[in-house]
Motif scaffolding. Structure first.
Motif, short mmCIF file in Angstrom:
data_model
loop_
_atom_site.label_atom_id
_atom_site.label_comp_id
_atom_site.label_asym_id
_atom_site.label_seq_id
_atom_site.Cartn_x
_atom_site.Cartn_y
_atom_site.Cartn_z
N THR A 1 -2.05 10.43 -6.56
CA THR A 1 -2.98 9.14 -5.97
C THR A 1 -3.48 8.51 -7.25
O THR A 1 -3.67 7.28 -7.09
CB THR A 1 -4.03 9.79 -5.20
OG1 THR A 1 -3.60 10.22 -4.12
CG2 THR A 1 -4.66 8.32 -4.55
N GLN B 1 -4.58 3.10 -2.02
CA GLN B 1 -3.68 3.77 -2.94
C GLN B 1 -2.50 4.65 -2.19
O GLN B 1 -1.48 4.63 -2.51
CB GLN B 1 -4.13 4.33 -4.18
CG GLN B 1 -3.15 4.83 -5.25
CD GLN B 1 -2.23 3.93 -5.63
OE1 GLN B 1 -2.49 2.69 -5.68
NE2 GLN B 1 -1.00 4.33 -5.91
N ARG B 2 -3.39 5.71 -1.44
CA ARG B 2 -2.36 6.36 -0.72
C ARG B 2 -1.76 5.78 0.27
O ARG B 2 -0.37 6.12 0.72
CB ARG B 2 -3.28 7.45 0.15
CG ARG B 2 -4.06 8.53 -0.81
CD ARG B 2 -4.51 9.64 0.13
NE ARG B 2 -5.54 10.54 -0.76
CZ ARG B 2 -6.80 10.36 -0.70
NH1 ARG B 2 -7.41 9.37 -0.08
NH2 ARG B 2 -7.80 11.21 -1.59
N ARG C 1 -0.42 2.59 -0.02
CA ARG C 1 0.56 2.16 -0.73
C ARG C 1 1.86 2.93 -1.07
O ARG C 1 2.98 2.79 -0.88
CB ARG C 1 -0.02 1.40 -2.19
CG ARG C 1 -0.76 0.26 -1.79
CD ARG C 1 -1.47 -0.35 -3.19
NE ARG C 1 -2.33 -1.53 -2.86
CZ ARG C 1 -2.72 -1.98 -3.93
NH1 ARG C 1 -2.82 -1.53 -5.07
NH2 ARG C 1 -3.66 -3.38 -3.69
N ARG C 2 1.43 4.26 -1.33
CA ARG C 2 2.16 5.34 -1.83
C ARG C 2 3.03 5.63 -0.42
O ARG C 2 4.34 5.74 -0.86
CB ARG C 2 1.78 6.48 -2.54
CG ARG C 2 1.09 6.43 -3.94
CD ARG C 2 0.40 7.39 -4.36
NE ARG C 2 1.33 8.71 -4.25
CZ ARG C 2 2.43 8.82 -5.31
NH1 ARG C 2 2.50 8.10 -6.31
NH2 ARG C 2 3.01 10.05 -5.26
N SER C 3 2.48 5.84 0.35
CA SER C 3 2.97 6.08 1.69
C SER C 3 4.06 5.06 2.21
O SER C 3 5.17 5.43 2.64
CB SER C 3 2.10 6.49 2.91
OG SER C 3 1.23 7.59 2.59
N ARG D 1 7.21 5.01 -0.31
CA ARG D 1 8.27 6.17 0.22
C ARG D 1 8.87 5.76 1.61
O ARG D 1 10.12 6.24 1.67
CB ARG D 1 7.45 7.46 0.56
CG ARG D 1 6.83 7.91 -0.93
CD ARG D 1 6.00 9.15 -0.78
NE ARG D 1 5.61 9.66 -1.95
CZ ARG D 1 4.73 10.74 -2.18
NH1 ARG D 1 4.08 11.30 -1.14
NH2 ARG D 1 4.26 11.12 -3.12
#
Length: 328
Positions: free
Chosen positions: A255, A319-320, A322-324, A327
């Motif tokens: 993160t 941010q989490r 956005r990362r998810s 992916r």
């Protein structure tokens, strides 16, 4: 072989310029003084306002040593205006740190107060010299901070931490000027034409020299402006350390991989740090000791802590997400 022999030693010269020997020598000198003062506290039984006479040189040596070492570290990572910043820092060492600690140590040797002391013409002159040195130190630190704003840095978190740390440190320095103003009783005495031995105080709601906390020497029965002064001043170290800590945590926490996330967290930390400094100043100005907060102070501290925690949580949650999403 020809290239090795004819190439000018640019890298070696750059490393030499970035050492900033005056700051490093100052930090080393402060470390020596801290040791000497520590020994002095054990072998010299004299006191000033209930404190060991060598306690103040010890505290200031540690604080000034941290200031010099941190500034040396910052200047060692510059790309622009290195020569100008070198001279600004050199002036800070010669015009601020050296005379300030010299007066404090000299007065400790004499066994008298260094701050707010107008007992004799010599004491008044020395205190005035300290005041001038402090103003010069503030101006030099401000100038260095302005030039550091325009430095190119690869790490965005540190790019925010350095100037914000300097800004908060300047605010902490400024708290010191509040201590030099006459108290209400002193102002009344001066208006009546009386000559005072002491003008100014760090305590609010009582006299300097009462019951104090161990290690720090902060008042436990009255407000103490030195608390906010200390906390604000050392933002210079705290915020860069937070930036470094976040970068290290990023190795294990995905993160925190994004520089923008770490930079946002540094900004939140700076705002929280500013709020804490302001809260401590407000508490002291109400004549309230750090160790005796009332319900109003505790409520304000709770609101500040909740705001910082909520802001950090929002940043990490976004941010989490956005990362998810990336992916997916």
């Amino acid at each position: 072989m020809t290239n090795l022999l004819t190439r000018p030693p640019v890298d070696q010269e750059a490393r030499h310029d970035r050492l900033h020997r005056p700051l490093l020598l100052c930090a080393a000198g402060m470390a020596v003084l801290a040791v000497v003062s520590g020994i002095g506290m054990m072998v010299d039984g004299r006191t000033v306002l209930g404190e060991a006479v060598w306690f103040k040189p010890f505290k200031f040596a540690v604080s000034f040593g941290l200031y010099a070492a941190t500034l040396a570290w910052m200047l060692g990572r510059l790309q622009r205006w290195r020569r100008t910043l070198w001279w600004l820092a050199a002036v800070a060492v010669l015009g601020f740190l050296t005379p300030e600690i010299a007066v404090i140590t000299f007065q400790a040797v004499r066994g008298v107060r260094s701050h707010f002391n107008f007992s004799t013409p010599l004491d008044a002159t020395l205190f005035a010299a300290m005041g001038g040195a402090a103003y010069l130190g503030w101006l030099m630190t401000f100038a260095i901070g302005v030039l550091l704003l325009f430095q190119r840095r690869l790490d965005k978190a540190m790019a925010w931490a350095v100037p914000l740390g300097i800004a908060l440190s300047l605010a902490g320095m400024s708290v010191g000027y509040l201590m030099t103003s006459p108290t209400a009783d002193q102002a009344e005495a001066l208006n009546n034409g009386l000559k005072l031995a002491t003008i100014g105080a760090h305590s609010v709601g009582g006299l300097d020299g009462g019951t104090t906390m161990p290690l720090t020497g902060w008042a436990t029965e009255t407000g103490d402006l030195r608390v906010a002064h200390f906390v604000g001043l050392h933002a210079l170290q705290a915020l860069p350390l937070i930036a470094i800590g976040l970068r290290l945590l990023a190795r294990r926490l995905p993160t925190l991989h994004a520089e923008t996330t770490r930079a946002a967290l540094v900004i939140v930390a700076a705002l929280g740090y500013a709020g804490l400094t302001g809260l401590l100043l407000w508490q002291a100005q109400r004549g309230q000791a750090l160790t005796q907060p009332d319900s109003l102070t505790l409520t304000a501290a709770g609101v500040l802590l909740a705001a910082v925690a909520a802001s950090a949580t929002i940043i990490l949650t976004v941010q989490r997400a956005r990362r998810s999403h990336g992916r997916a």
